[in-house]
Write a protein that holds these residues in place. Structure first.
Motif, PDB file in Angstrom:
ATOM      1  N   LEU A  71       0.823  -1.207   0.000  1.00  0.00           N
ATOM      2  CA  LEU A  71       0.000   0.000   0.000  1.00  0.00           C
ATOM      3  C   LEU A  71       0.860   1.262   0.000  1.00  0.00           C
ATOM      4  CD1 LEU A  71      -2.868  -0.978   2.471  1.00  0.00           C
ATOM      5  CD2 LEU A  71      -3.008  -0.699  -0.013  1.00  0.00           C
ATOM      6  N   VAL A  72       1.950   1.231   0.756  1.00  0.00           N
ATOM      7  CA  VAL A  72       2.836   2.403   0.794  1.00  0.00           C
ATOM      8  C   VAL A  72       3.545   2.581  -0.543  1.00  0.00           C
ATOM      9  CG1 VAL A  72       4.878   3.410   1.862  1.00  0.00           C
ATOM     10  CG2 VAL A  72       3.183   2.265   3.285  1.00  0.00           C
ATOM     11  N   PHE A  73       4.093   1.472  -1.063  1.00  0.00           N
ATOM     12  CA  PHE A  73       4.914   1.567  -2.279  1.00  0.00           C
ATOM     13  C   PHE A  73       4.094   1.860  -3.522  1.00  0.00           C
ATOM     14  CE2 PHE A  73       7.437  -0.493  -5.749  1.00  0.00           C
ATOM     15  CZ  PHE A  73       8.525   0.372  -5.692  1.00  0.00           C
ATOM     16  N   PHE A  74       2.914   1.250  -3.639  1.00  0.00           N
ATOM     17  CA  PHE A  74       2.092   1.446  -4.831  1.00  0.00           C
ATOM     18  C   PHE A  74       0.974   2.462  -4.618  1.00  0.00           C
ATOM     19  CE2 PHE A  74       3.704  -2.963  -5.308  1.00  0.00           C
ATOM     20  CZ  PHE A  74       4.389  -2.807  -6.499  1.00  0.00           C
ATOM     21  N   PRO A  77       2.243   6.663  -4.855  1.00  0.00           N
ATOM     22  CA  PRO A  77       2.341   7.238  -6.209  1.00  0.00           C
ATOM     23  C   PRO A  77       0.987   7.588  -6.818  1.00  0.00           C
ATOM     24  CG  PRO A  77       3.855   5.405  -5.992  1.00  0.00           C
ATOM     25  CD  PRO A  77       3.006   5.412  -4.751  1.00  0.00           C
ATOM     26  N   LEU A  78      -0.066   6.859  -6.437  1.00  0.00           N
ATOM     27  CA  LEU A  78      -1.405   7.188  -6.934  1.00  0.00           C
ATOM     28  C   LEU A  78      -1.873   8.539  -6.409  1.00  0.00           C
ATOM     29  CD1 LEU A  78      -3.190   3.717  -6.578  1.00  0.00           C
ATOM     30  CD2 LEU A  78      -2.229   4.756  -8.644  1.00  0.00           C
ATOM     31  N   GLU A  82       5.856  10.219  -5.241  1.00  0.00           N
ATOM     32  CA  GLU A  82       6.762   9.177  -5.701  1.00  0.00           C
ATOM     33  C   GLU A  82       7.704   8.770  -4.557  1.00  0.00           C
ATOM     34  OE1 GLU A  82       6.662   7.601  -8.508  1.00  0.00           O
ATOM     35  OE2 GLU A  82       4.980   8.799  -9.240  1.00  0.00           O
ATOM     36  N   VAL A  83       7.812   7.488  -4.309  1.00  0.00           N
ATOM     37  CA  VAL A  83       8.677   6.997  -3.241  1.00  0.00           C
ATOM     38  C   VAL A  83       9.602   5.915  -3.773  1.00  0.00           C
ATOM     39  CG1 VAL A  83       7.073   7.518  -1.362  1.00  0.00           C
ATOM     40  CG2 VAL A  83       6.902   5.340  -2.533  1.00  0.00           C
ATOM     41  N   SER A  84      10.819   5.922  -3.274  1.00  0.00           N
ATOM     42  CA  SER A  84      11.781   4.882  -3.628  1.00  0.00           C
ATOM     43  C   SER A  84      11.528   3.661  -2.762  1.00  0.00           C
ATOM     44  CB  SER A  84      13.197   5.395  -3.399  1.00  0.00           C
ATOM     45  OG  SER A  84      13.414   5.644  -2.007  1.00  0.00           O
TER      46      SER A  84
END
Length: 216
Positions: A71-74, A77-78, A82-84
């Protein structure tokens, strides 16, 4: 198949283990800071704060860490953020760790006899003074062992961040295994490294539990 010597495989795994250690430390410290803030609200006199924090804890304890990382990674960005993989792993593990630490520490605070609250109240201390000078010092003695013990879980939980592309020990093991076709050797070394990282913490937690046992 790429030929790697045993020393090359071990060296690459140890290099990746550095990121496992760094991620464990960062997420545990950040989770501790957030967890302490949650603890203060969890044991406050405000019913609203207690309810909000209780809901937060139940959500993170009642859902898989892997799903939270997804949920954090995808999810961010929604929302245009943007996160690495590093940031996503840190945020996900911090939120997860904070929920568990807050609940561990709440149990330790509630283990302090209620007479301590009453005694400090009779000295005209306000809520925060009671926590700072009377309750938390006693609760800390109880919490040291379980907190260090949870640190072992924090180290092992870092293995899940490999699924979002962060290259730590488990991810490096998968990559090397795919390249060398030596899964038993590679994952055996991965398991040994995790054991070397976790076993001292386990022993230390037991020592602290005996040393700081509240009954003493």
């Amino acid at each position: 198949m790429i030929e790697f010597t045993f020393e090359q495989i071990l060296t690459n795994l140890l290099l990746a283990a550095r990121w496992t250690i760094v991620l464990s430390i960062v997420s545990f410290i950040a989770g501790g800071v957030v967890g302490f803030a949650l603890l203060v609200m969890r044991v406050s006199k405000s019913r609203l704060l207690r309810t909000v924090v209780k809901g937060y804890i139940e959500v993170f304890q009642g859902t898989p860490l892997l799903m939270q990382l997804f949920l954090v990674f995808f999810g961010l960005p929604l929302l245009g953020i943007e996160v690495s993989p590093w940031i996503a792993a840190t945020v996900g593990l911090t939120l997860f760790t904070s929920a568990y630490l807050a609940e561990i520490w709440r149990g330790c605070v509630e283990a302090v006899p209620k007479g301590q609250w009453e005694a400090s109240s009779s000295l005209a201390m306000n809520y925060f003074e009671q926590l700072r000078h009377v309750i938390l010092p006693q609760a800390a003695r109880i919490a040291v062992g379980p907190t260090v013990g949870f640190g072992v879980q924090a180290v092992k939980d870092t293995a899940l961040v490999s699924i979002i592309g962060f290259t730590e020990l488990t991810k490096a093991g998968t990559m090397i295994s795919n390249a060398t076709f030596k899964p038993f050797l590679v994952y055996g070394l991965v398991a040994v490294i995790y054991f070397v990282l976790c076993y001292p913490l386990t022993r230390y937690a037991r020592t602290l539990e005996r040393k700081w046992n509240a009954a003493r």
